[in-house]
Design a protein around this motif. Structure first.
Motif, PDB file in Angstrom:
ATOM      1  N   LYS A  33       0.793  -1.221   0.000  1.00 34.16           N
ATOM      2  CA  LYS A  33       0.000   0.000   0.000  1.00 34.16           C
ATOM      3  C   LYS A  33       0.831   1.281   0.000  1.00 34.16           C
ATOM      4  O   LYS A  33       0.572   2.200  -0.769  1.00 34.16           O
ATOM      5  N   GLU A  34       1.842   1.303   0.861  1.00 34.83           N
ATOM      6  CA  GLU A  34       2.646   2.529   0.985  1.00 34.83           C
ATOM      7  C   GLU A  34       3.255   2.955  -0.340  1.00 34.83           C
ATOM      8  O   GLU A  34       3.491   4.127  -0.573  1.00 34.83           O
ATOM      9  N   VAL A  35       3.543   1.981  -1.191  1.00 32.32           N
ATOM     10  CA  VAL A  35       4.132   2.317  -2.482  1.00 32.32           C
ATOM     11  C   VAL A  35       3.041   2.676  -3.488  1.00 32.32           C
ATOM     12  O   VAL A  35       3.156   3.670  -4.210  1.00 32.32           O
ATOM     13  N   LEU A  36       1.966   1.897  -3.505  1.00 31.43           N
ATOM     14  CA  LEU A  36       0.867   2.185  -4.442  1.00 31.43           C
ATOM     15  C   LEU A  36       0.343   3.602  -4.247  1.00 31.43           C
ATOM     16  O   LEU A  36      -0.012   4.282  -5.205  1.00 31.43           O
ATOM     17  N   GLN A  37       0.337   4.043  -2.985  1.00 32.33           N
ATOM     18  CA  GLN A  37      -0.155   5.399  -2.690  1.00 32.33           C
ATOM     19  C   GLN A  37       0.672   6.486  -3.352  1.00 32.33           C
ATOM     20  O   GLN A  37       0.213   7.605  -3.518  1.00 32.33           O
ATOM     21  N   GLN A  38       1.898   6.154  -3.706  1.00 36.96           N
ATOM     22  CA  GLN A  38       2.772   7.161  -4.310  1.00 36.96           C
ATOM     23  C   GLN A  38       2.455   7.386  -5.784  1.00 36.96           C
ATOM     24  O   GLN A  38       2.870   8.375  -6.369  1.00 36.96           O
ATOM     25  N   LEU A  39       1.759   6.427  -6.388  1.00 36.31           N
ATOM     26  CA  LEU A  39       1.492   6.544  -7.831  1.00 36.31           C
ATOM     27  C   LEU A  39       0.443   7.599  -8.095  1.00 36.31           C
ATOM     28  O   LEU A  39      -0.455   7.804  -7.286  1.00 36.31           O
ATOM     29  N   PRO A  40       0.532   8.253  -9.268  1.00 34.58           N
ATOM     30  CA  PRO A  40      -0.546   9.167  -9.637  1.00 34.58           C
ATOM     31  C   PRO A  40      -1.866   8.394  -9.633  1.00 34.58           C
ATOM     32  O   PRO A  40      -1.896   7.227 -10.047  1.00 34.58           O
ATOM     33  N   MET A  41      -2.894   9.041  -9.149  1.00 37.69           N
ATOM     34  CA  MET A  41      -4.211   8.413  -9.002  1.00 37.69           C
ATOM     35  C   MET A  41      -4.649   7.546 -10.180  1.00 37.69           C
ATOM     36  O   MET A  41      -5.103   6.425 -10.019  1.00 37.69           O
ATOM     37  N   GLU A  42      -4.507   8.106 -11.374  1.00 36.27           N
ATOM     38  CA  GLU A  42      -5.007   7.420 -12.565  1.00 36.27           C
ATOM     39  C   GLU A  42      -4.365   6.049 -12.725  1.00 36.27           C
ATOM     40  O   GLU A  42      -4.932   5.152 -13.332  1.00 36.27           O
ATOM     41  N   PHE A  43      -3.152   5.904 -12.203  1.00 36.30           N
ATOM     42  CA  PHE A  43      -2.420   4.675 -12.445  1.00 36.30           C
ATOM     43  C   PHE A  43      -2.456   3.732 -11.253  1.00 36.30           C
ATOM     44  O   PHE A  43      -2.182   2.550 -11.381  1.00 36.30           O
ATOM     45  N   ALA A  44      -2.812   4.286 -10.094  1.00 35.98           N
ATOM     46  CA  ALA A  44      -2.804   3.459  -8.892  1.00 35.98           C
ATOM     47  C   ALA A  44      -3.765   2.283  -9.045  1.00 35.98           C
ATOM     48  O   ALA A  44      -3.443   1.150  -8.697  1.00 35.98           O
ATOM     49  N   VAL A  45      -4.927   2.554  -9.624  1.00 36.11           N
ATOM     50  CA  VAL A  45      -5.936   1.502  -9.769  1.00 36.11           C
ATOM     51  C   VAL A  45      -5.437   0.421 -10.729  1.00 36.11           C
ATOM     52  O   VAL A  45      -5.517  -0.773 -10.440  1.00 36.11           O
TER      53      VAL A  45
END
Ligand SMILES: Nc1ncnc2c1ncn2[C@@H]1O[C@H](COP(=O)(O)OP(=O)(O)O)[C@@H](O)[C@H]1O
Ligand SMILES: [Mg+2]
Lengths: 244, 486
Positions: B459-471
């Motif tokens: 999670k801590e890393v996924l949160q760093q991605l721009p929103m559009e790409f996190a999903v």
């Protein structure tokens, strides 16, 4: 609803259940009592589909062979197990876990999935009923929860999922008297004509708040005695050894 | 054109495609450089790209150097010897010989390819708020939202175009972070790089949209050597994302890119990668060798460079996106999720080189290995004697699925400064049968359960991605581990 015939179960070559029989009909509450290590959790694990047991005998749930169903299929069909030791899953937000669970089951049943708002409304209602601090639901699943909170979280999930067969494995252990009452109220509120409960407990006191239709005593791998609520009181007085 | 290039899909490939949905190839006429690696080929590349002489000289100098370098062999994942004379170093769709000015004039097959990859290029269908540079084999085929960016003075184009139109910027910065002499693969890249993206954000400008490059390897028997150069001038900000996919082929293909980032005073660059190169099949056949050099220079005071990577693809991933913290108070960050399944291998991590005063770095690495795969985290924190009051925090977590995979953590610390503060934490855990059972009892199937647990883990890393790409990345994490349980 649930029929168990001549169930035998081994784990690591050790015989645990040895000719276990039980039938549960819709609307009934059954309590199973038994000494430590008598196989109560083994029974509930087997019903939930946990792997690692060597099993013989028959179990049907709503006339379907339970052994044909995967763990999650049993959940989809309405079997719920409140675990004796609920698992911690680090990093997984409790609300997200709950929502994923609700929607997995709704989807399997062909119902529309709940959106975030509908879900939160449902959770809020149920959490209030169980006096469960909603703030905890935004934490990681069961991580840092007290023993009592973990148990309450199981009951919260149970009331959100509204299953057909609720199995409670020593949910009352480790609860203070107030929490015990709340959990019992939660169970009673869920009671319906078409669902049933299998309540595993050590203590008669839970049965003061949840009135069972049947009480069974599990020893040496089988039910050695069955009766009405009075049996629990008798057991409390005499202990398991002097029951016969 | 090679025979295998046109062959229809076998049943097994169709089956595979279900798992790796980007595994199709586009049947398109290409122009290739002659096979092999020599001065003539380098001159061919330079000529076809209409490069000025200084650029050709840069390449030739690199090639001279390359001839003296030895291929490194210290990494954990070993691979069969690559015959560098048996590769094509340039391959581009024929229709790109004179790059069409208008995206609508692109070969429809190219447009279709990007559409299939979920990256529509044409105006009416473009992704909202994301400007895309689409690189197909050795060339950039299109860059979207160019006019909007130009209005702010932002340059976002292919590196080939930048070499022609903005030579002063390219000359000033190219090779300053990854010098010609750096190491085997980086030097090879300097000699033969074909295309890639160029970004320049002028002073004080906050780039109003995500910039993104989408790398697609299509041709067989080729290596892909892109070069990306991003410069954030004083007080500017940019968030950049790269994505990559490749067709499924039985052979291994080499991808050796160089990425250089430069942040001047008070500037910030956020660079995210979602790497999904073809990983090979479940028996370890085929897949990309992803040997990439990525390095950022926090040149100015108070500058910041942040790398976020989600590495799910490739047969072998071998890369260490790094930060050189030269400016005082500069900050370097590295957030990484690396997933290996089946026979994939990864040796990845970062280097944080603290040179300036009060420099800070943070490393969060999440490694997940499943199947028969093997994963190494290798990191270096290097604090020079002048880097007073430097701080580093490293957290390195590994998650194992099953008993046949491996995870290794190799942290190096070189500390020449006594008032620095370096903290390292590492954990290794396993997804337990009990956790899976718990989730399944609540109605999740095993794939969903693993997806949920793993996404929680990273999670801590996924949160760093721009929103559009996190999903997207979250889904990718689940898919990459498919078949790894039960
Ligand atoms: N994995 C296992 N391997 C060996 N023995 C086990 C295992 N799990 C449980 N048992 C044994 O099976 C018996 C029944 O356990 P359990 O069903 O948990 O009892 P209860 O819930 O009634 O206290 C105990 O003697 C316990 O030690
Ligand atoms: Mg028990």
């Amino acid at each position: 609803m649930l029929k168990i015939k001549n169930l035998k179960a081994n784990i690591n070559k050790k015989l645990i259940l040895d000719g276990f029989n039980l039938e549960i009909k819709p609307g009934e509450i059954h309590a199973i009592m038994g000494p430590n290590g008598s196989g109560k959790s083994t029974l509930s694990n087997i019903l939930s589909g946990k792997k690692g047991y060597e099993i013989s005998g028959q179990i049907t749930f709503e006339n379907q062979n339970l052994f044909d169903l995967e763990v999650e299929e049993r959940a989809h069909k309405g079997i719920f197990l409140a675990f004796q030791y609920p698992l911690e899953i680090p990093g997984v937000n409790t609300n997200i876990f709950l929502k994923t669970s609700v929607n997995a089951i709704r989807k399997a049943k062909g119902e529309t999935e709940l959106d975030a708002i509908e879900f939160l409304k449902l959770v809020k209602k149920k959490a209030n009923e169980l006096k469960f601090d909603q703030e905890k639901l935004s934490r990681q699943l069961n991580v840092g929860f007290s023993g009592g909170e973990k148990k309450k979280n199981e009951i919260l999930q149970m009331s959100i999922l509204d299953p057909k067969l609720c199995i409670l494995d020593e949910t009352d252990s480790g609860l203070d008297i107030d929490a015990l009452k709340i959990v019992a109220n939660g169970v009673n509120a869920l009671r319906k004509k078409n669902n049933a409960f299998l309540i595993i407990t050590h203590y008669q006191r839970l049965l003061n708040y949840i009135k069972p239709d049947f009480v069974h005593v599990l020893m040496n791998g089988k039910l050695i005695k069955s009766g009405g609520p009075g049996l629990a009181l008798e057991l409390e007085k005499k202990g398991y050894e002097n029951l016969n | 054109m090679k025979e295998s290039y046109n062959k229809s899909l076998t049943e097994k490939e169709v089956e595979n495609l279900k798992n790796y949905k980007y595994g199709f190839s586009t049947d398109i006429e290409e122009v290739r450089a002659p096979k092999g690696l020599n001065e003539e080929v380098i001159k061919f590349i330079s000529k076809i790209k209409k490069e000025p002489e200084w650029m050709l000289n840069f390449r030739l100098k690199a090639f001279e150097r390359f001839k003296k370098l030895k291929e490194p062999n210290w990494q954990k994942p070993k691979y069969p010897k690559i015959n560098y004379q048996d590769l094509y170093y340039y391959s581009a769709p024929k229709s790109m010989k004179d790059k069409p000015k208008d995206i609508n004039d692109l070969d429809p097959k190219l447009l279709e390819t990007y559409k299939k990859l979920g990256i529509p290029l044409q105006e009416q269908k473009r992704l909202n708020g994301i400007a895309v540079d689409a690189v197909f084999d050795s060339v950039s085929v299109a860059t979207t939202f160019k006019e909007e960016l130009t209005k702010k003075g932002i340059i976002f184009c292919s590196i080939s175009e930048a070499i022609q139109k903005h030579p002063e910027l390219v000359k000033k910065y190219l090779g300053t972070v990854i010098p010609l002499t750096d190491h085997f693969f980086a030097t090879l890249n300097s000699a033969v790089f074909t295309d890639g993206s160029f970004v320049y954000i002028p002073e004080g400008i906050r780039c109003p949209m995500e910039l993104s490059t989408y790398f697609r390897i299509n041709a067989s028997d080729t290596g892909q050597f892109e070069r990306t150069l991003i410069i954030a001038d004083k007080g500017s900000y940019v968030s950049y994302l790269e994505g990559c996919t490749a067709p499924m082929r039985d052979e291994n293909q080499l991808h050796a890119a160089n990425v250089e980032l430069i942040a001047l005073d008070d500037a910030e660059i956020k660079y995210s990668t979602v790497q999904n190169w073809y990983p090979g099949d479940e028996n370890g056949k085929g897949g990309i060798y992803n040997f990439v050099t990525k390095r950022g220079l926090c040149k100015g005071n108070n500058s910041k460079i942040s790398w976020t990577q989600v590495e799910t693809g490739s047969a072998i991933t071998w890369k260490y996106p790094s930060c050189i913290l030269k400016g005082d108070n500069s900050i370097g960050e590295f957030y990484s999720i690396a997933i290996t399944n089946n026979y994939q291998k990864a040796d990845t991590g970062t280097k944080m080189i603290h040179l300036g005063k009060n420099t800070k770095s943070k490393i969060i690495s999440k490694g997940i290995s499943a199947g028969n795969s093997d994963m190494v985290y290798r990191g270096l924190v290097d604090v020079s004697s002048k880097a007073e009051n430097a701080k580093n925090y490293t957290q390195c977590d590994s998650l194992l699925m099953g008993n046949k995979c491996g995870a290794h953590t190799v942290p190096y610390i070189k500390n020449k400064n006594s008032d620095s503060n370096i903290a390292h934490e590492a954990t290794t855990s396993k997804i337990s049968e009990e956790q899976l059972h718990y989730c399944q009892q609540r109605g999740l199937n095993s794939e969903e359960a693993v997806g949920l647990i793993v996404n929680g883990f990273c999670k801590e890393v996924l949160q760093q991605l721009p929103m559009e790409f996190a999903v997207e990345a979250q889904k990718l994490v689940g898919i990459s581990l498919e078949g790894s349980v039960g």
